[in-house]
Structure formats: C-alpha cells, structure tokens
Design an enzyme around this catalytic site. Structure first.
Site, PDB file in Angstrom:
ATOM      1  N   ASN A  14       0.877  -1.110   0.048  1.00  0.00           N
ATOM      2  CA  ASN A  14       0.014   0.043   0.003  1.00  0.00           C
ATOM      3  C   ASN A  14       0.899   1.299  -0.049  1.00  0.00           C
ATOM      4  OD1 ASN A  14      -1.907   2.140   0.566  1.00  0.00           O
ATOM      5  ND2 ASN A  14      -2.592   1.138   2.292  1.00  0.00           N
ATOM      6  N   ARG A  94      -2.904  -2.242  -2.755  1.00  0.00           N
ATOM      7  CA  ARG A  94      -4.114  -1.603  -2.608  1.00  0.00           C
ATOM      8  C   ARG A  94      -4.222  -0.079  -3.435  1.00  0.00           C
ATOM      9  NH1 ARG A  94      -6.472   0.068   3.389  1.00  0.00           N
ATOM     10  NH2 ARG A  94      -8.082   0.992   2.808  1.00  0.00           N
ATOM     11  N   HIS A 182     -13.147   2.609   1.869  1.00  0.00           N
ATOM     12  CA  HIS A 182     -13.062   1.552   2.809  1.00  0.00           C
ATOM     13  C   HIS A 182     -13.670   0.031   2.422  1.00  0.00           C
ATOM     14  CE1 HIS A 182     -12.699   4.670   6.247  1.00  0.00           C
ATOM     15  NE2 HIS A 182     -11.492   4.178   5.971  1.00  0.00           N
ATOM     16  N   HIS A 209     -16.984   1.507  10.052  1.00  0.00           N
ATOM     17  CA  HIS A 209     -15.632   1.349  10.240  1.00  0.00           C
ATOM     18  C   HIS A 209     -15.186   2.557  10.749  1.00  0.00           C
ATOM     19  CE1 HIS A 209     -11.529   0.397   8.422  1.00  0.00           C
ATOM     20  NE2 HIS A 209     -11.540   1.475   8.892  1.00  0.00           N
ATOM     21  N   LEU A 210     -14.965   2.647  12.226  1.00  0.00           N
ATOM     22  CA  LEU A 210     -14.357   3.832  12.698  1.00  0.00           C
ATOM     23  C   LEU A 210     -13.098   3.775  13.075  1.00  0.00           C
ATOM     24  CD1 LEU A 210     -17.730   4.072  15.208  1.00  0.00           C
ATOM     25  CD2 LEU A 210     -17.257   5.109  13.073  1.00  0.00           C
ATOM     26  N   GLY A 213      -9.655   7.006   9.440  1.00  0.00           N
ATOM     27  CA  GLY A 213     -10.474   7.147   8.572  1.00  0.00           C
ATOM     28  C   GLY A 213     -11.843   6.394   8.965  1.00  0.00           C
ATOM     29  N   ARG A 242      -9.683  14.660   9.152  1.00  0.00           N
ATOM     30  CA  ARG A 242     -10.355  14.707   7.941  1.00  0.00           C
ATOM     31  C   ARG A 242     -12.012  15.434   8.414  1.00  0.00           C
ATOM     32  NH1 ARG A 242     -10.145   9.444   4.513  1.00  0.00           N
ATOM     33  NH2 ARG A 242      -8.559   8.792   5.901  1.00  0.00           N
ATOM     34  N   ASP A 285      -6.271  11.607  18.101  1.00  0.00           N
ATOM     35  CA  ASP A 285      -6.172  10.120  18.314  1.00  0.00           C
ATOM     36  C   ASP A 285      -7.642  10.145  19.454  1.00  0.00           C
ATOM     37  OD1 ASP A 285      -5.460   7.901  20.063  1.00  0.00           O
ATOM     38  OD2 ASP A 285      -3.851   7.848  18.035  1.00  0.00           O
ATOM     39  N   GLY A 330      -9.995   0.847  14.383  1.00  0.00           N
ATOM     40  CA  GLY A 330      -9.420   1.079  15.550  1.00  0.00           C
ATOM     41  C   GLY A 330     -10.421   1.612  16.697  1.00  0.00           C
ATOM     42  N   ILE A 331     -11.158   2.582  16.323  1.00  0.00           N
ATOM     43  CA  ILE A 331     -12.231   3.032  17.388  1.00  0.00           C
ATOM     44  C   ILE A 331     -13.239   1.954  17.538  1.00  0.00           C
ATOM     45  CG2 ILE A 331     -13.794   4.920  17.977  1.00  0.00           C
ATOM     46  CD1 ILE A 331     -11.959   6.629  16.311  1.00  0.00           C
ATOM     47  N   GLU A 333     -13.303  -1.111  17.229  1.00  0.00           N
ATOM     48  CA  GLU A 333     -12.873  -2.321  17.825  1.00  0.00           C
ATOM     49  C   GLU A 333     -12.422  -2.313  19.154  1.00  0.00           C
ATOM     50  OE1 GLU A 333      -9.820  -3.997  15.177  1.00  0.00           O
ATOM     51  OE2 GLU A 333     -11.150  -3.567  13.344  1.00  0.00           O
ATOM     52  N   GLU A 381      -8.046  -5.593   6.155  1.00  0.00           N
ATOM     53  CA  GLU A 381      -8.023  -5.123   4.765  1.00  0.00           C
ATOM     54  C   GLU A 381      -6.854  -5.908   3.913  1.00  0.00           C
ATOM     55  OE1 GLU A 381      -8.419  -1.223   6.802  1.00  0.00           O
ATOM     56  OE2 GLU A 381      -9.396  -0.507   5.418  1.00  0.00           O
TER      57      GLU A 381
HETATM   58  P1  AMP Z   1      -7.141   2.700  12.656  1.00  0.00           P
HETATM   59  O1  AMP Z   1      -7.037   3.872  11.726  1.00  0.00           O
HETATM   60  O2  AMP Z   1      -8.285   2.030  12.515  1.00  0.00           O
HETATM   61  O3  AMP Z   1      -5.992   2.145  13.098  1.00  0.00           O
HETATM   62  O4  AMP Z   1      -7.728   3.523  13.999  1.00  0.00           O
HETATM   63  C1  AMP Z   1      -6.876   4.522  14.578  1.00  0.00           C
HETATM   64  C2  AMP Z   1      -7.970   5.043  15.929  1.00  0.00           C
HETATM   65  O5  AMP Z   1      -8.411   3.982  16.771  1.00  0.00           O
HETATM   66  C3  AMP Z   1      -7.156   6.159  16.906  1.00  0.00           C
HETATM   67  O6  AMP Z   1      -8.052   7.238  16.695  1.00  0.00           O
HETATM   68  C4  AMP Z   1      -7.053   5.344  18.010  1.00  0.00           C
HETATM   69  O7  AMP Z   1      -6.899   6.229  19.240  1.00  0.00           O
HETATM   70  C5  AMP Z   1      -8.127   4.534  18.113  1.00  0.00           C
HETATM   71  N1  AMP Z   1      -8.069   3.620  19.157  1.00  0.00           N
HETATM   72  C6  AMP Z   1      -7.115   2.543  19.042  1.00  0.00           C
HETATM   73  N2  AMP Z   1      -7.294   1.724  20.205  1.00  0.00           N
HETATM   74  C7  AMP Z   1      -8.227   2.384  20.990  1.00  0.00           C
HETATM   75  C8  AMP Z   1      -8.658   2.158  22.408  1.00  0.00           C
HETATM   76  N3  AMP Z   1      -8.398   1.451  23.052  1.00  0.00           N
HETATM   77  N4  AMP Z   1      -9.595   3.131  22.877  1.00  0.00           N
HETATM   78  C9  AMP Z   1      -9.949   4.310  22.011  1.00  0.00           C
HETATM   79  N5  AMP Z   1      -9.676   4.402  20.764  1.00  0.00           N
HETATM   80  C10 AMP Z   1      -8.732   3.683  20.195  1.00  0.00           C
END
Ligand code: AMP
Length: 398
Positions: A14, A94, A182, A209-210, A213, A242, A285, A330-331, A333, A381
């Site tokens: 990617n 990708r 996504h 998908h949170l 992005g 964004r 973040d 990430g959020i 999950e 992905e």
């Molecule tokens: P991704 O782009 O899918 O890797 O997601 C990144 C986002 O997931 C960031 O905003 C991280 O702060 C959030 N994230 C990852 N782990 C946690 C957690 N345990 N609690 C809250 N947010 C999280």
C-alpha cells in the site's frame, strides 16, 4: 528469528505519499508472516517490519529511505534477509480508486495501468502514489502477477440515487460520483459475517468502520446499497483529521471571503479538521481524547458520536430497518466508551448493548433480547488483498 522458507509468498503493498506499507503472507493463513511500513520516506525515513512473533526485522545494510524506490528496495532486502528462499508468487496492491468500471480485483497490465492513471484527478492524494508503488513492484518482479484491489469496488452497483449528487448531470457523466471507500474493509467484514452469522448477512446490516478514517456502509443481502463517503474520502463521518460532511457553502466562504487557495483548503479539510480540528488542535487520536477528559476533548467526542448516530439513522432508513450493526476499525474495535455512547440512544432501532459484553470487546455485544444484533468484527483489509493475490496465482485456500 523464524526462518520458515517462504517458497510461495504473497506481498501486499500500500504505497502512499510518504509511506510504503507492506505485508508478506504465505500460501494460506489469515495473518501475515511479516508486516510493517516504511514511513516519512525522505531524509528522516524509517522502516519497521515485524514478524508474526513480534520480532523486528533488522534494517538492511545500506538501506536508503530517502525515496520510494529506496524504501521498496529496503523492504525487499529485509524480507530476503529473513527468508532467504523467498519467492513471490504474486503481489497485491491497494489502489484507492477503480472508478466506475473496476468492480473487482484486477490483474495489472499496461492497459489497466493506463485506465487507472486516468482516475488520478479523482484521488490526487493517493492514486498517483499507489500506482508508483505498482510500477516499482513491476520493475523488480516482472514475472510475478500483480493484482490491484480497490477501495471503491465494493460499492459499485449502488443505486443511482446514492451514486450521484444533485448537480448538473454532466458531472455524473464525467465521473463525479459517490464512489464510497473502505471497500476492502467492508468486503472482509461482510465475508466474516456471512461465516459467523449467515442469517444476519441475508438481511440489513450497517457496518461502521471507525478508525483514523471513518465511514459507514449499508449492506443489504450482502451488497453495498449506501455509503457515507462520497466522491472523496472526506465526506460523511468526522475522522481523525478529515472533516466529514460539510456544507459546500463553507468552501465558497473560504475561497471568496478568506481568499484561501485550493491547496490551503485541502490542507484544512484533510489535515486540520475532524477530531483534531474540533478539539482545538489537542489530538486526532481517540485514545488521547478519551484520556484528556476536558472541554476540548468532549467537544470532539460529542460531535463524533452525534454524527455517527445521525448517519446510522440514515443508513437504516435506506434499508427500511436494520438487523445488525457491526463495528470495526481502531475506534470501533477498541473503544468501549464510543460504542456505548453511539448505541445508548438507538433503542428505537432495536439496538441495545450488554455492557459486560461491550466492556470485554466480545464479538456479539448486544443484549440477549435486543431486536438488532450489535457486533465487533476486527477488520483485515490486507488479507482481502492477499486473498486476491492468491487467487490470481491459482492458490486455493481450501
Ligand atoms: P485505525 O485507523 O483503524 O488504526 O484507528 C485508529 C484510531 O483508533 C485512533 O483514533 C486510535 O486512538 C483509536 N483507538 C485504538 N485503540 C483504542 C482504544 N483502546 N480506545 C480508544 N480508541 C482507540
């Protein structure tokens, strides 16, 4: 160091503007043998590749991370040092944009590359870099089949009303459409859901998908029927940096009144908005915002939750209801608090979470009697791309 010979390996790439993400897969298995990335490609470039066992691969001697070509060479040298018998059976890429016509992974050749280059004006921040990565891989491995997997493909086939904007129709003809992104994540989650809960997959599902992005997709009987992202990856939900949905009048204001140029506006919308902008620059973040627990952080989190709920209502309306809500990213999950807050005002659509299950990040987090099943399906992905590369090389995964 694991020294399993990777006789038949699949490389997933990617390539971005300043990064090159890479993952090496074997002929079977869901998880990569090695994954990581070269980042900040340039004078301060860094390379980090990790094995499945968590070992960091040493930086190859003479690695030059000042250019994408150097970073690509360093990735390959690093993999070869770890796997002296490495043989790449296929390489998967990708590619953000497949336009209106590419609805599935495609084997890359000169004609396909020419088609994809024409789409660069639709995704100028990503497409040219994705394709530059393809060219590097083609030069280095001319014998290996190369396959492109698109973020847009899963959404092609959406009804016209979700594919267009209400601007003069000539723009639609020119390709100014709501492509949605996504798609690789939605494809993976849809496949998992079909395996875990086929009865749900046969119905009305919203996948949220949170992550850094963020987007949402309405999936009816396994097919995308609406998505929150549109022409670009800016639309819909607010993201790390964004903006998400914004009234186009705001852009006219920036142009006319503030006399900003398009580069400045692009910088604001892509890099200074979302959680970062809302929190007054505190953070993009979610973990940091949750921990900060102050007025700026609340502002950003409140808006994120509100817009996600609002979009969820729209997705449910599109399908005449909802049978399952699935979180990923990430959020989605990991953040118990965000999931709880999103779900707490959704009783009207049958969403009711079990706080114990939610706190454990369980697969099913809805309460036993909820009308709508709420789930967490961690997305993969890159695996979707590895599978496409395996298929092109004729490897059956059994
Ligand atoms: P991704 O782009 O899918 O890797 O997601 C990144 C986002 O997931 C960031 O905003 C991280 O702060 C959030 N994230 C990852 N782990 C946690 C957690 N345990 N609690 C809250 N947010 C999280």
């Amino acid at each position: 160091m694991t020294r399993d010979p990777a006789h038949q390996a699949f490389l997933v790439l990617n390539a971005g503007s300043s990064s090159l993400k890479a993952a090496l897969y074997g002929a079977s298995g869901e998880d990569p043998l090695v994954s990581g990335q070269a980042e900040r490609i340039g004078p301060e470039g860094a390379l980090k590749l990790k094995t499945a066992a968590g070992e960091i691969l040493p930086l190859p001697e003479g690695a030059d991370l000042s250019s994408h070509a150097g970073a690509f060479a360093a990735v390959i040298a690093s993999l070869r040092a770890a796997y002296p018998d490495l043989r790449l059976a296929a390489i998967g890429h990708r590619v953000v944009h497949g336009g209106a016509d590419y609805t599935a992974p495609v084997r890359l050749d000169a004609q396909v590359m020419a088609d994809l280059e024409k789409l660069s004006p639709f995704a100028p921040l990503h497409q040219p870099h994705n394709l530059a990565g393809v060219r590097l891989a083609m030069e280095a491995f001319p014998e290996a089949p190369q396959v492109a997997c698109f973020d847009t493909a899963f959404h092609r086939g959406q009804p016209f009303v979700n594919d267009t904007f209400a601007i003069p129709h000539r723009y639609y003809e020119k390709g100014v459409r709501r492509y949605g992104f996504h798609g690789l994540s939605y494809e993976y989650v849809t496949g998992e859901l079909a395996r875990l809960a086929p009865h749900l997959m046969a119905g009305r599902v919203v996948v949220a998908h949170l992550g850094n992005g963020a987007s949402m997709c309405a999936i009816y009987r396994g097919r995308s029927v609406a998505s929150s992202m549109g022409f670009s990856a800016l639309d819909g939900l607010p993201m790390g940096t964004r903006c998400g949905q914004v009234d186009p009048g705001v852009l006219l204001y920036m142009l006319d009144q503030e006399k900003l140029d398009t580069a400045q506006i692009r910088q604001i919308l892509y890099n200074e908005s979302g959680l970062l902008g809302l929190s007054g620059g505190l953070s993009n973040d979610m973990r940091t915002l949750e921990a900060a627990d102050n007025e700026q952080a609340h502002r950003a989190i409140d808006y994120f939750v509100f817009r996600t709920q609002r979009e969820l209502g729209a997705m449910a309306a599109v399908m005449g209801g909802i049978d399952a809500l699935v979180f990923c990213g990430g959020i989605g999950e990991n953040s118990r608090m965000i999931r709880r807050r999103i779900c707490e005002r959704l009783g009207w659509m049958g969403v009711e979470i079990d706080h114990g299950l939610n706190a454990k990040n369980a697969t099913v987090i809805s309460s036993e009697f909820a009308r709508t099943t709420a789930m967490i399906v961690p997305t993969k992905e890159e695996l979707v791309i590895a599978r496409a590369a395996r298929a092109v090389a004729g490897v059956s995964e059994g």
